[in-house]
Write a protein that holds these residues in place. Structure first.
Motif, PDB file in Angstrom:
ATOM      1  N   CYS A 185      14.757   8.021 -49.826  1.00  0.00           N
ATOM      2  CA  CYS A 185      13.680   8.975 -50.074  1.00  0.00           C
ATOM      3  C   CYS A 185      14.168  10.416 -49.946  1.00  0.00           C
ATOM      4  O   CYS A 185      13.676  11.306 -50.640  1.00  0.00           O
ATOM      5  N   LEU A 227      11.399   7.143 -56.783  1.00  0.00           N
ATOM      6  CA  LEU A 227      10.901   7.190 -55.412  1.00  0.00           C
ATOM      7  C   LEU A 227      10.484   8.610 -55.065  1.00  0.00           C
ATOM      8  O   LEU A 227      11.245   9.560 -55.248  1.00  0.00           O
ATOM      9  N   GLN A 245       7.840   9.206 -52.166  1.00  0.00           N
ATOM     10  CA  GLN A 245       7.353   9.372 -50.796  1.00  0.00           C
ATOM     11  C   GLN A 245       7.407   8.040 -50.058  1.00  0.00           C
ATOM     12  O   GLN A 245       7.145   6.994 -50.633  1.00  0.00           O
ATOM     13  N   ALA A 301       6.188   2.688 -49.898  1.00  0.00           N
ATOM     14  CA  ALA A 301       6.979   3.571 -50.757  1.00  0.00           C
ATOM     15  C   ALA A 301       6.197   3.859 -52.035  1.00  0.00           C
ATOM     16  O   ALA A 301       5.769   2.926 -52.723  1.00  0.00           O
TER      17      ALA A 301
END
Length: 131
Positions: free
Chosen positions: A67, A86, A88, A104
């Motif tokens: 992340c 991706l 957060q 995710a």
């Protein structure tokens, strides 16, 4: 048995297989487009951009580390391909305060999808080498 079978465990611990309707093919990829996992649990059709995994899962930790760079991908193939980068990672804590799940969230990445589709078309147009 096929990829869309659903495994059900009853209260006695007996596992049965139920034939499910055809579900989308959901996959997680690392930054170099190596397949990390075919997602069979932790994904919902009404929230296609979110994957939820137990914190104990090694892929959950990989998601947390990725992340920072935003370099992990989710593809959902259901007639059309949805591609997400991706964006957060959140921790979902149990009532006792321990980390138990990681959620995710991925964002639609139309630019990368267009590039990948163009590369795939280009690759298909190349002449084969004596196969």
């Amino acid at each position: 048995m096929n990829a869309h079978d659903v495994f059900v465990v009853d209260s006695a611990g007996v596992t049965t297989i139920e034939r499910g309707e055809e579900l989308p093919w959901v996959r997680l990829w690392d930054e170099n487009w190596n397949l990390v996992r075919v997602v069979q649990a932790g994904w919902r059709i009404d929230e296609p951009e979110v994957v939820v995994l137990p914190w104990s899962d090694p892929v959950a930790r990989m998601l947390q580390e990725s992340c920072i760079r935003g370099l992990m991908w989710l593809t959902v193939d259901d007639g059309e391909r949805w591609l997400g980068r991706l964006d957060q990672v959140k921790f979902v804590r149990s009532p006792n305060g321990r980390r138990t799940w990681i959620s995710a969230a991925f964002v639609d990445d139309r630019v990368h999808r267009r590039v990948i589709e163009e590369l795939a078309q280009w690759k298909m147009s190349l002449p084969s080498r004596g196969r």
